[in-house]
Design a protein around this motif. Sequence first.
Motif, PDB file in Angstrom:
ATOM      1  N   VAL A  15      -5.056  35.704  76.572  1.00  0.00           N
ATOM      2  CA  VAL A  15      -6.074  35.721  77.630  1.00  0.00           C
ATOM      3  C   VAL A  15      -5.702  34.690  78.693  1.00  0.00           C
ATOM      4  O   VAL A  15      -5.754  34.975  79.899  1.00  0.00           O
ATOM      5  CB  VAL A  15      -7.486  35.453  77.062  1.00  0.00           C
ATOM      6  CG1 VAL A  15      -8.487  35.175  78.179  1.00  0.00           C
ATOM      7  CG2 VAL A  15      -7.955  36.634  76.218  1.00  0.00           C
ATOM      8  N   LYS A  16      -5.280  33.497  78.277  1.00  0.00           N
ATOM      9  CA  LYS A  16      -4.873  32.458  79.235  1.00  0.00           C
ATOM     10  C   LYS A  16      -3.686  32.928  80.076  1.00  0.00           C
ATOM     11  O   LYS A  16      -3.659  32.717  81.289  1.00  0.00           O
ATOM     12  CB  LYS A  16      -4.518  31.161  78.504  1.00  0.00           C
ATOM     13  CG  LYS A  16      -5.716  30.420  77.963  1.00  0.00           C
ATOM     14  CD  LYS A  16      -5.294  29.182  77.193  1.00  0.00           C
ATOM     15  CE  LYS A  16      -6.483  28.566  76.494  1.00  0.00           C
ATOM     16  NZ  LYS A  16      -6.116  27.457  75.596  1.00  0.00           N
ATOM     17  N   LYS A  17      -2.709  33.570  79.435  1.00  0.00           N
ATOM     18  CA  LYS A  17      -1.552  34.092  80.170  1.00  0.00           C
ATOM     19  C   LYS A  17      -1.983  35.133  81.200  1.00  0.00           C
ATOM     20  O   LYS A  17      -1.490  35.146  82.331  1.00  0.00           O
ATOM     21  CB  LYS A  17      -0.530  34.707  79.206  1.00  0.00           C
ATOM     22  CG  LYS A  17       0.332  33.679  78.511  1.00  0.00           C
ATOM     23  CD  LYS A  17       1.327  34.256  77.525  1.00  0.00           C
ATOM     24  CE  LYS A  17       2.125  35.414  78.018  1.00  0.00           C
ATOM     25  NZ  LYS A  17       3.151  35.868  77.041  1.00  0.00           N
ATOM     26  N   MET A  18      -2.917  36.006  80.814  1.00  0.00           N
ATOM     27  CA  MET A  18      -3.412  37.030  81.731  1.00  0.00           C
ATOM     28  C   MET A  18      -4.179  36.400  82.887  1.00  0.00           C
ATOM     29  O   MET A  18      -4.051  36.840  84.040  1.00  0.00           O
ATOM     30  CB  MET A  18      -4.293  38.030  80.982  1.00  0.00           C
ATOM     31  CG  MET A  18      -3.528  38.897  80.004  1.00  0.00           C
ATOM     32  SD  MET A  18      -4.610  39.904  78.969  1.00  0.00           S
ATOM     33  CE  MET A  18      -5.308  41.007  80.179  1.00  0.00           C
ATOM     34  N   GLY A  23      -4.315  35.303  88.575  1.00  0.00           N
ATOM     35  CA  GLY A  23      -5.026  34.359  89.430  1.00  0.00           C
ATOM     36  C   GLY A  23      -6.492  34.228  89.077  1.00  0.00           C
ATOM     37  O   GLY A  23      -7.335  34.036  89.946  1.00  0.00           O
ATOM     38  N   GLU A  24      -6.807  34.328  87.783  1.00  0.00           N
ATOM     39  CA  GLU A  24      -8.200  34.289  87.311  1.00  0.00           C
ATOM     40  C   GLU A  24      -8.540  32.980  86.588  1.00  0.00           C
ATOM     41  O   GLU A  24      -9.515  32.926  85.840  1.00  0.00           O
ATOM     42  CB  GLU A  24      -8.470  35.465  86.362  1.00  0.00           C
ATOM     43  CG  GLU A  24      -8.388  36.820  87.009  1.00  0.00           C
ATOM     44  CD  GLU A  24      -9.628  37.186  87.818  1.00  0.00           C
ATOM     45  OE1 GLU A  24     -10.602  36.416  87.843  1.00  0.00           O
ATOM     46  OE2 GLU A  24      -9.598  38.254  88.437  1.00  0.00           O
ATOM     47  N   GLU A  25      -7.722  31.915  86.807  1.00  0.00           N
ATOM     48  CA  GLU A  25      -8.027  30.645  86.159  1.00  0.00           C
ATOM     49  C   GLU A  25      -9.441  30.218  86.533  1.00  0.00           C
ATOM     50  O   GLU A  25      -9.856  30.369  87.678  1.00  0.00           O
ATOM     51  CB  GLU A  25      -7.042  29.546  86.585  1.00  0.00           C
ATOM     52  CG  GLU A  25      -5.632  29.784  86.135  1.00  0.00           C
ATOM     53  CD  GLU A  25      -4.769  30.453  87.203  1.00  0.00           C
ATOM     54  OE1 GLU A  25      -5.327  31.157  88.076  1.00  0.00           O
ATOM     55  OE2 GLU A  25      -3.551  30.278  87.153  1.00  0.00           O
ATOM     56  N   GLY A  26     -10.188  29.720  85.570  1.00  0.00           N
ATOM     57  CA  GLY A  26     -11.562  29.305  85.806  1.00  0.00           C
ATOM     58  C   GLY A  26     -12.582  30.424  85.646  1.00  0.00           C
ATOM     59  O   GLY A  26     -13.777  30.183  85.736  1.00  0.00           O
ATOM     60  N   SER A  27     -12.105  31.639  85.410  1.00  0.00           N
ATOM     61  CA  SER A  27     -13.026  32.759  85.199  1.00  0.00           C
ATOM     62  C   SER A  27     -13.500  32.794  83.744  1.00  0.00           C
ATOM     63  O   SER A  27     -12.927  32.132  82.880  1.00  0.00           O
ATOM     64  CB  SER A  27     -12.331  34.095  85.513  1.00  0.00           C
ATOM     65  OG  SER A  27     -12.019  34.195  86.872  1.00  0.00           O
ATOM     66  N   TYR A  28     -14.527  33.570  83.511  1.00  0.00           N
ATOM     67  CA  TYR A  28     -15.022  33.828  82.165  1.00  0.00           C
ATOM     68  C   TYR A  28     -14.398  35.125  81.654  1.00  0.00           C
ATOM     69  O   TYR A  28     -14.104  36.025  82.431  1.00  0.00           O
ATOM     70  CB  TYR A  28     -16.541  34.010  82.167  1.00  0.00           C
ATOM     71  CG  TYR A  28     -17.313  32.844  82.714  1.00  0.00           C
ATOM     72  CD1 TYR A  28     -17.540  31.709  81.944  1.00  0.00           C
ATOM     73  CD2 TYR A  28     -17.824  32.884  84.012  1.00  0.00           C
ATOM     74  CE1 TYR A  28     -18.250  30.638  82.456  1.00  0.00           C
ATOM     75  CE2 TYR A  28     -18.541  31.817  84.528  1.00  0.00           C
ATOM     76  CZ  TYR A  28     -18.752  30.685  83.741  1.00  0.00           C
ATOM     77  OH  TYR A  28     -19.454  29.636  84.247  1.00  0.00           O
ATOM     78  N   LEU A  29     -14.235  35.206  80.338  1.00  0.00           N
ATOM     79  CA  LEU A  29     -13.849  36.458  79.706  1.00  0.00           C
ATOM     80  C   LEU A  29     -15.131  37.167  79.290  1.00  0.00           C
ATOM     81  O   LEU A  29     -15.875  36.663  78.458  1.00  0.00           O
ATOM     82  CB  LEU A  29     -12.970  36.207  78.474  1.00  0.00           C
ATOM     83  CG  LEU A  29     -12.642  37.447  77.631  1.00  0.00           C
ATOM     84  CD1 LEU A  29     -11.775  38.424  78.425  1.00  0.00           C
ATOM     85  CD2 LEU A  29     -11.957  37.048  76.329  1.00  0.00           C
ATOM     86  N   ARG A  30     -15.412  38.317  79.910  1.00  0.00           N
ATOM     87  CA  ARG A  30     -16.588  39.097  79.516  1.00  0.00           C
ATOM     88  C   ARG A  30     -16.201  40.020  78.379  1.00  0.00           C
ATOM     89  O   ARG A  30     -15.228  40.760  78.464  1.00  0.00           O
ATOM     90  CB  ARG A  30     -17.138  39.925  80.668  1.00  0.00           C
ATOM     91  CG  ARG A  30     -18.175  40.902  80.123  1.00  0.00           C
ATOM     92  CD  ARG A  30     -19.305  41.322  80.950  1.00  0.00           C
ATOM     93  NE  ARG A  30     -19.923  40.443  81.875  1.00  0.00           N
ATOM     94  CZ  ARG A  30     -21.064  39.790  81.624  1.00  0.00           C
ATOM     95  NH1 ARG A  30     -21.648  39.862  80.435  1.00  0.00           N
ATOM     96  NH2 ARG A  30     -21.610  39.054  82.561  1.00  0.00           N
ATOM     97  N   GLY A  46     -12.923  41.867  80.316  1.00  0.00           N
ATOM     98  CA  GLY A  46     -12.547  41.651  81.707  1.00  0.00           C
ATOM     99  C   GLY A  46     -12.907  40.247  82.146  1.00  0.00           C
ATOM    100  O   GLY A  46     -13.534  39.485  81.408  1.00  0.00           O
ATOM    101  N   PHE A  47     -12.507  39.915  83.357  1.00  0.00           N
ATOM    102  CA  PHE A  47     -12.771  38.578  83.897  1.00  0.00           C
ATOM    103  C   PHE A  47     -13.897  38.626  84.914  1.00  0.00           C
ATOM    104  O   PHE A  47     -13.990  39.568  85.706  1.00  0.00           O
ATOM    105  CB  PHE A  47     -11.515  38.013  84.551  1.00  0.00           C
ATOM    106  CG  PHE A  47     -10.363  37.877  83.593  1.00  0.00           C
ATOM    107  CD1 PHE A  47     -10.482  37.126  82.437  1.00  0.00           C
ATOM    108  CD2 PHE A  47      -9.160  38.502  83.844  1.00  0.00           C
ATOM    109  CE1 PHE A  47      -9.425  37.006  81.552  1.00  0.00           C
ATOM    110  CE2 PHE A  47      -8.091  38.382  82.971  1.00  0.00           C
ATOM    111  CZ  PHE A  47      -8.225  37.634  81.823  1.00  0.00           C
ATOM    112  N   GLU A  48     -14.743  37.598  84.872  1.00  0.00           N
ATOM    113  CA  GLU A  48     -15.841  37.457  85.826  1.00  0.00           C
ATOM    114  C   GLU A  48     -15.960  35.997  86.225  1.00  0.00           C
ATOM    115  O   GLU A  48     -15.649  35.107  85.439  1.00  0.00           O
ATOM    116  CB  GLU A  48     -17.160  37.940  85.223  1.00  0.00           C
ATOM    117  CG  GLU A  48     -17.203  39.438  85.051  1.00  0.00           C
ATOM    118  CD  GLU A  48     -18.592  39.960  84.722  1.00  0.00           C
ATOM    119  OE1 GLU A  48     -19.584  39.260  84.958  1.00  0.00           O
ATOM    120  OE2 GLU A  48     -18.658  41.088  84.224  1.00  0.00           O
ATOM    121  N   THR A  49     -16.450  35.770  87.424  1.00  0.00           N
ATOM    122  CA  THR A  49     -16.585  34.401  87.924  1.00  0.00           C
ATOM    123  C   THR A  49     -18.015  33.892  87.883  1.00  0.00           C
ATOM    124  O   THR A  49     -18.244  32.706  88.076  1.00  0.00           O
ATOM    125  CB  THR A  49     -16.057  34.302  89.370  1.00  0.00           C
ATOM    126  OG1 THR A  49     -16.771  35.230  90.189  1.00  0.00           O
ATOM    127  CG2 THR A  49     -14.567  34.600  89.422  1.00  0.00           C
TER     128      THR A  49
END
Length: 120
Positions: A15-18, A23-30, A46-49
């Motif tokens: 997940v961290k690599k993805m 460019g989703e650093e700091g996002s949440y994994l939904r 998916g990723f959400e901010t």
Amino acid sequence: MTQLVELSEAAAFHVKKMMEHNGEEGSYLRVAINGGGCSGLTYGLGFETELTEKDQLLEQHGIEMIVATDDIDILNGTKIDYKESLMGGGFTIDNPNAILSCGCGTSFRTAKNTGAPSDC
């Protein structure tokens, strides 16, 4: 004590690599449940901010995950892992609440929720 959703170290690593790659650093994994598939329910990752008031925040291995309160009963005790094989790698989801899954392995149902079955 059982975690609502348990994320393995291998899954967290990927997940961290993805996140970095997209460019989703700091996002949440939904971690979500959607209607559909031949058995009625499908998983969504998916990723959400942004968090909403209907989200529960979880943190494991440096990954902040969010789960909608409507999905808690279905996901309770679910384990997310990442497995490598000769055919490649991918996330696996082991949900103790699933009583039926389809042959392709992407759709399921629980004793309390049959979802909205559709063609695969």
